[in-house]
Design an enzyme around this catalytic site. Structure first.
Site, PDB file in Angstrom:
ATOM      1  N   CYS A 297       0.929  -1.149   0.166  1.00 31.39           N
ATOM      2  CA  CYS A 297       0.053   0.083   0.167  1.00 31.39           C
ATOM      3  C   CYS A 297       0.758   1.036   0.087  1.00 31.39           C
ATOM      4  CB  CYS A 297      -0.756   0.021   1.227  1.00 31.39           C
ATOM      5  SG  CYS A 297      -1.898   1.390   1.611  1.00 31.39           S
TER       6      CYS A 297
ATOM      7  N   CYS B 179      -0.403   3.628  -6.722  1.00 33.91           N
ATOM      8  CA  CYS B 179      -1.608   2.826  -5.891  1.00 33.91           C
ATOM      9  C   CYS B 179      -1.794   1.409  -6.326  1.00 33.91           C
ATOM     10  CB  CYS B 179      -2.795   3.792  -5.701  1.00 33.91           C
ATOM     11  SG  CYS B 179      -4.165   2.791  -4.916  1.00 33.91           S
TER      12      CYS B 179
HETATM   13  N1  DGL Z   1      -3.861   0.390  -2.201  1.00 33.04           N
HETATM   14  C1  DGL Z   1      -3.556   1.588  -1.603  1.00 33.04           C
HETATM   15  C2  DGL Z   1      -2.410   2.396  -2.094  1.00 33.04           C
HETATM   16  O1  DGL Z   1      -1.558   1.688  -2.742  1.00 33.04           O
HETATM   17  C3  DGL Z   1      -4.581   2.763  -0.958  1.00 33.04           C
HETATM   18  C4  DGL Z   1      -5.820   2.763  -1.409  1.00 33.04           C
HETATM   19  C5  DGL Z   1      -6.617   3.376  -0.484  1.00 33.04           C
HETATM   20  O2  DGL Z   1      -7.165   2.657   0.453  1.00 33.04           O
HETATM   21  O3  DGL Z   1      -7.132   4.824  -0.739  1.00 33.04           O
HETATM   22  O4  DGL Z   1      -2.248   3.400  -1.784  1.00 33.04           O
END
Ligand code: DGL
Length: 241
Positions: free
Chosen positions: A68, A171
């Site tokens: 993340c 993301c």
């Molecule tokens: N998958 C996450 C990232 O790489 C976050 C997405 C979220 O929860 O806003 O930032």
């Protein structure tokens, strides 16, 4: 153990599974608190540390992948401090990879919190950052029947068509739509999953026996959804109502 707010990290997990086929994996999605991207620094840090404390204690992983970008931007140092002794890997937008290939007109797609808190991103020069605010939630809610996601992607990204020579998927959720995004923006995209997978494969001792994959959600009733999403990323086109 691979962790994310939602299903973005499942793409990271599938990439790691390819290079470490004999490991036992635990994937944790914090659906209860997703999306992280629109939350404050304190809210994100509290969610991440609460969930990780519970599951790291339970599974005692040898490696923790924070799949993340948002959580990495906000609290990777605290995570490393809290789980001293566990090999912790975070993920950053792959700007340098694109720059190494000579790309100069770079667009980074990421969450609002990553834009605000990523020290790595702040250091980068000559980049444009855009945050498709609803995208992570749309992906978490519609991954198995993706039409609404494609409509939204077209709506918010078509203005960038042929305007850049590299688009960074900052993301992990967006990486799941790499092909679609490349078509809409008309250029190559860059992401961190394969780099993370190589890094782990090099630095973590490999197991010899075939382990299983545990898919965990912080909300009840979402585990079957995770199983279906995992299967879809691994190559089966499915549509579950
Ligand atoms: N998958 C996450 C990232 O790489 C976050 C997405 C979220 O929860 O806003 O930032």
């Amino acid at each position: 153990m691979v962790f994310d707010s939602g299903i973005g990290g499942l793409g990271t997990l599938c990439e790691i599974e390819k290079s470490l086929p004999n490991e036992e994996f635990v994937f944790v999605a914090d659906f209860q608190n997703s999306p992280y991207g629109n939350k404050t620094k304190k809210q994100i840090k509290d969610c991440v540390l609460t969930v990780l404390k519970k599951y790291v204690k339970k599974f005692e992983p040898k490696c923790l992948v924070v799949a993340c970008n948002t959580a990495t931007a906000v609290c990777i140092d605290e995570i490393r401090k809290t789980f001293d002794g566990v090999f912790c890997v975070g993920c950053e937008p792959a700007v340098k990879v694109a720059q190494k290939e000579g790309k100069t007109r770079i667009l980074v797609l990421c969450t609002k919190a990553t834009r605000k808190y990523s020290a790595y991103l702040k250091k980068q020069k000559n980049i444009v950052v855009f945050c498709p605010q609803k995208l992570a939630t749309l992906i978490d809610n519609n991954f198995l029947c993706e039409e609404t996601i494609i409509v939204y992607l077209n709506k918010c990204l078509k203005k960038f068509y042929k305007k850049f020579d590299a688009v960074i998927l900052g993301c992990t959720h967006y990486v799941l739509f790499k092909k679609e995004i490349e078509k809409i923006v008309g250029c190559k995209t860059y992401e961190g999953n394969s780099g993370i997978s190589k890094h782990i494969s090099k630095n973590v001792a490999h197991s010899k026996t075939k382990g299983k994959v545990h898919l965990i959600s912080t909300t009840t009733k979402k585990e079957q959804f995770l199983i279906d999403c995992h299967q879809k990323i691994k190559g089966e086109k499915i549509c579950v109502e």
